[in-house]
Design a protein around this motif. Structure first.
Motif, PDB file in Angstrom:
ATOM      1  N   MET A   1     -14.505   6.380 -27.275  1.00 10.27           N
ATOM      2  CA  MET A   1     -15.016   7.089 -27.030  1.00 10.27           C
ATOM      3  C   MET A   1     -15.766   8.171 -28.261  1.00 10.27           C
ATOM      4  O   MET A   1     -16.644   7.959 -28.484  1.00 10.27           O
ATOM      5  CB  MET A   1     -14.951   9.176 -26.863  1.00 10.27           C
ATOM      6  N   ARG A   2     -15.471   8.267 -29.314  1.00  9.63           N
ATOM      7  CA  ARG A   2     -15.937   8.407 -31.419  1.00  9.63           C
ATOM      8  C   ARG A   2     -16.937   7.336 -31.102  1.00  9.63           C
ATOM      9  O   ARG A   2     -17.813   7.452 -31.481  1.00  9.63           O
ATOM     10  CB  ARG A   2     -14.625   8.390 -31.763  1.00  9.63           C
ATOM     11  N   ALA A   3     -16.196   5.910 -30.917  1.00  6.93           N
ATOM     12  CA  ALA A   3     -16.945   4.690 -31.617  1.00  6.93           C
ATOM     13  C   ALA A   3     -18.263   4.840 -30.030  1.00  6.93           C
ATOM     14  O   ALA A   3     -19.627   4.490 -30.926  1.00  6.93           O
ATOM     15  CB  ALA A   3     -16.523   3.240 -30.894  1.00  6.93           C
ATOM     16  N   ALA A   4     -18.653   5.250 -28.807  1.00 15.13           N
ATOM     17  CA  ALA A   4     -19.589   5.039 -28.339  1.00 15.13           C
ATOM     18  C   ALA A   4     -20.516   6.598 -28.888  1.00 15.13           C
ATOM     19  O   ALA A   4     -21.572   6.059 -28.604  1.00 15.13           O
ATOM     20  CB  ALA A   4     -19.068   5.406 -27.328  1.00 15.13           C
ATOM     21  N   GLU A   5     -20.438   7.225 -29.219  1.00 14.13           N
ATOM     22  CA  GLU A   5     -20.480   8.541 -30.251  1.00 14.13           C
ATOM     23  C   GLU A   5     -21.809   8.274 -31.108  1.00 14.13           C
ATOM     24  O   GLU A   5     -22.911   9.005 -31.034  1.00 14.13           O
ATOM     25  CB  GLU A   5     -19.533   9.652 -30.322  1.00 14.13           C
ATOM     26  N   SER A   6     -20.470   7.358 -31.814  1.00 10.76           N
ATOM     27  CA  SER A   6     -21.251   7.108 -32.777  1.00 10.76           C
ATOM     28  C   SER A   6     -22.493   6.027 -32.547  1.00 10.76           C
ATOM     29  O   SER A   6     -23.803   5.782 -33.566  1.00 10.76           O
ATOM     30  CB  SER A   6     -20.277   6.419 -34.226  1.00 10.76           C
ATOM     31  N   ARG A   7     -22.352   5.371 -31.821  1.00 17.71           N
ATOM     32  CA  ARG A   7     -23.559   4.414 -31.589  1.00 17.71           C
ATOM     33  C   ARG A   7     -24.072   4.322 -30.928  1.00 17.71           C
ATOM     34  O   ARG A   7     -25.620   4.395 -31.383  1.00 17.71           O
ATOM     35  CB  ARG A   7     -22.326   3.110 -30.824  1.00 17.71           C
ATOM     36  N   GLN A   8     -24.484   5.927 -30.128  1.00 23.40           N
ATOM     37  CA  GLN A   8     -25.555   6.191 -29.953  1.00 23.40           C
ATOM     38  C   GLN A   8     -26.370   6.699 -30.779  1.00 23.40           C
ATOM     39  O   GLN A   8     -27.484   6.670 -30.946  1.00 23.40           O
ATOM     40  CB  GLN A   8     -24.853   7.339 -29.137  1.00 23.40           C
ATOM     41  N   GLN A   9     -26.206   7.480 -32.176  1.00 25.28           N
ATOM     42  CA  GLN A   9     -26.713   8.161 -32.643  1.00 25.28           C
ATOM     43  C   GLN A   9     -27.034   6.902 -33.406  1.00 25.28           C
ATOM     44  O   GLN A   9     -28.365   6.768 -34.324  1.00 25.28           O
ATOM     45  CB  GLN A   9     -25.218   8.832 -34.353  1.00 25.28           C
ATOM     46  N   ILE A  10     -26.346   5.765 -34.533  1.00 26.23           N
ATOM     47  CA  ILE A  10     -26.551   4.509 -34.644  1.00 26.23           C
ATOM     48  C   ILE A  10     -28.010   3.867 -34.260  1.00 26.23           C
ATOM     49  O   ILE A  10     -29.236   3.584 -34.433  1.00 26.23           O
ATOM     50  CB  ILE A  10     -25.634   3.386 -35.379  1.00 26.23           C
ATOM     51  N   ILE A  11     -27.864   3.717 -32.894  1.00 27.15           N
ATOM     52  CA  ILE A  11     -28.741   3.057 -31.444  1.00 27.15           C
ATOM     53  C   ILE A  11     -30.600   4.553 -32.275  1.00 27.15           C
ATOM     54  O   ILE A  11     -31.831   4.018 -32.589  1.00 27.15           O
ATOM     55  CB  ILE A  11     -28.525   3.105 -30.928  1.00 27.15           C
ATOM     56  N   TYR A 100     -20.106   4.761 -22.273  1.00 20.78           N
ATOM     57  CA  TYR A 100     -19.323   6.617 -22.528  1.00 20.78           C
ATOM     58  C   TYR A 100     -19.321   7.170 -21.551  1.00 20.78           C
ATOM     59  O   TYR A 100     -17.691   8.013 -21.281  1.00 20.78           O
ATOM     60  CB  TYR A 100     -20.983   7.170 -23.270  1.00 20.78           C
ATOM     61  N   ASN A 101     -20.364   7.290 -20.516  1.00 18.85           N
ATOM     62  CA  ASN A 101     -19.861   7.918 -18.906  1.00 18.85           C
ATOM     63  C   ASN A 101     -18.427   7.165 -18.523  1.00 18.85           C
ATOM     64  O   ASN A 101     -17.992   8.249 -17.918  1.00 18.85           O
ATOM     65  CB  ASN A 101     -20.551   7.509 -18.093  1.00 18.85           C
ATOM     66  N   SER A 102     -17.931   6.386 -18.405  1.00 19.34           N
ATOM     67  CA  SER A 102     -17.310   5.160 -17.834  1.00 19.34           C
ATOM     68  C   SER A 102     -15.736   5.895 -18.720  1.00 19.34           C
ATOM     69  O   SER A 102     -14.437   6.304 -18.078  1.00 19.34           O
ATOM     70  CB  SER A 102     -16.958   4.016 -17.711  1.00 19.34           C
ATOM     71  N   TYR A 103     -16.354   6.347 -19.475  1.00 15.73           N
ATOM     72  CA  TYR A 103     -14.780   6.657 -20.576  1.00 15.73           C
ATOM     73  C   TYR A 103     -14.440   7.984 -20.392  1.00 15.73           C
ATOM     74  O   TYR A 103     -13.168   8.194 -20.416  1.00 15.73           O
ATOM     75  CB  TYR A 103     -14.926   6.305 -22.311  1.00 15.73           C
ATOM     76  N   VAL A 104     -15.585   8.490 -20.554  1.00 13.26           N
ATOM     77  CA  VAL A 104     -15.567  10.429 -19.690  1.00 13.26           C
ATOM     78  C   VAL A 104     -14.821  10.248 -18.759  1.00 13.26           C
ATOM     79  O   VAL A 104     -13.618  10.978 -18.378  1.00 13.26           O
ATOM     80  CB  VAL A 104     -16.722  10.710 -19.710  1.00 13.26           C
ATOM     81  N   GLN A 105     -15.484   9.260 -17.355  1.00 13.82           N
ATOM     82  CA  GLN A 105     -14.593   9.170 -15.889  1.00 13.82           C
ATOM     83  C   GLN A 105     -13.155   9.124 -16.173  1.00 13.82           C
ATOM     84  O   GLN A 105     -12.471   9.293 -15.497  1.00 13.82           O
ATOM     85  CB  GLN A 105     -15.175   8.715 -15.046  1.00 13.82           C
ATOM     86  N   GLN A 106     -12.661   7.920 -16.895  1.00 17.38           N
ATOM     87  CA  GLN A 106     -11.651   7.509 -17.219  1.00 17.38           C
ATOM     88  C   GLN A 106     -10.689   8.592 -17.612  1.00 17.38           C
ATOM     89  O   GLN A 106      -9.473   8.971 -17.146  1.00 17.38           O
ATOM     90  CB  GLN A 106     -11.010   6.064 -17.626  1.00 17.38           C
ATOM     91  N   ILE A 107     -10.710   9.456 -18.562  1.00 13.28           N
ATOM     92  CA  ILE A 107     -10.110  10.392 -19.215  1.00 13.28           C
ATOM     93  C   ILE A 107     -10.106  11.617 -18.537  1.00 13.28           C
ATOM     94  O   ILE A 107      -8.951  12.217 -18.586  1.00 13.28           O
ATOM     95  CB  ILE A 107     -10.708  10.760 -20.836  1.00 13.28           C
ATOM     96  N   ASN A 108     -11.923  12.339 -17.470  1.00 16.11           N
ATOM     97  CA  ASN A 108     -11.109  12.958 -16.982  1.00 16.11           C
ATOM     98  C   ASN A 108      -9.682  12.729 -15.832  1.00 16.11           C
ATOM     99  O   ASN A 108      -8.796  13.468 -15.362  1.00 16.11           O
ATOM    100  CB  ASN A 108     -12.398  13.351 -16.025  1.00 16.11           C
ATOM    101  N   HIS A 109     -10.271  11.562 -14.677  1.00 15.94           N
ATOM    102  CA  HIS A 109      -8.818  10.877 -14.342  1.00 15.94           C
ATOM    103  C   HIS A 109      -7.355  11.143 -14.708  1.00 15.94           C
ATOM    104  O   HIS A 109      -6.262  11.621 -14.185  1.00 15.94           O
ATOM    105  CB  HIS A 109      -9.044   9.591 -13.819  1.00 15.94           C
ATOM    106  N   GLU A 110      -7.074  10.770 -16.009  1.00 17.16           N
ATOM    107  CA  GLU A 110      -5.818  10.537 -16.807  1.00 17.16           C
ATOM    108  C   GLU A 110      -5.797  12.216 -16.378  1.00 17.16           C
ATOM    109  O   GLU A 110      -4.248  12.192 -16.227  1.00 17.16           O
ATOM    110  CB  GLU A 110      -6.027   9.713 -18.627  1.00 17.16           C
ATOM    111  N   ILE A 111      -5.935  13.102 -17.502  1.00 18.68           N
ATOM    112  CA  ILE A 111      -6.225  14.396 -17.131  1.00 18.68           C
ATOM    113  C   ILE A 111      -5.818  15.005 -16.230  1.00 18.68           C
ATOM    114  O   ILE A 111      -4.474  15.960 -15.620  1.00 18.68           O
ATOM    115  CB  ILE A 111      -6.840  15.207 -17.767  1.00 18.68           C
TER     116      ILE A 111
END
Length: 122
Positions: A1-11, A100-111
């Motif tokens: 998720m951190r890589a996706a956040e950083s990538r969003q900023q770079i783009i 990023y949205n799919s990562y968030v959904q996966q983490i929410n599912h795991e929690i």
């Protein structure tokens, strides 16, 4: 998720500097480095993170790679020397947002699964 956040900023930085003379676009490389670290055979060679020195080390000593910022210095896209293609960057931005949205959904599912296991609900 951190890589996706950083990538969003770079783009976003690439898009905002598209008209800046001689600006060179950058991108964040992480998934490729992680795939290299895991190997092509699919064998898991990553070391688990130890949060306490008393924890047992697991893994062969290889850690998760850090994301790498790569700047394309060779190509030129515009007459002003910039190499930013706004349409391509917008497509990359949308793709990254979906990831990023799919990562968030996966983490929410795991929690949710962990909470279900802890609460003993079935």
């Amino acid at each position: 998720m951190r890589a996706a956040e950083s990538r969003q900023q770079i783009i976003s930085d690439n898009i905002s500097n598209a008209e800046t003379p001689f600006f060179k676009r950058s991108e964040l490389v992480f998934e490729e480095l992680l795939a290299e670290q895991l190997g092509t055979s699919g064998s898991r060679t990553l070391e688990l993170i130890r949060t306490n020195e008393r924890h047992l080390p697991i893994g062969p000593g290889t850690s998760v790679p850090a994301p790498k910022l790569v700047t394309d210095e060779t190509s030129v896209m515009n007459n002003n020397g910039s190499n930013v293609d706004v349409e391509r960057e917008m497509a990359l931005l949308a793709k990254n947002q979906l990831k990023y949205n799919s990562y968030v959904q996966q983490i929410n599912h795991e929690i949710t699964m962990l909470r279900t296991a802890i609460d003993g609900r079935g």
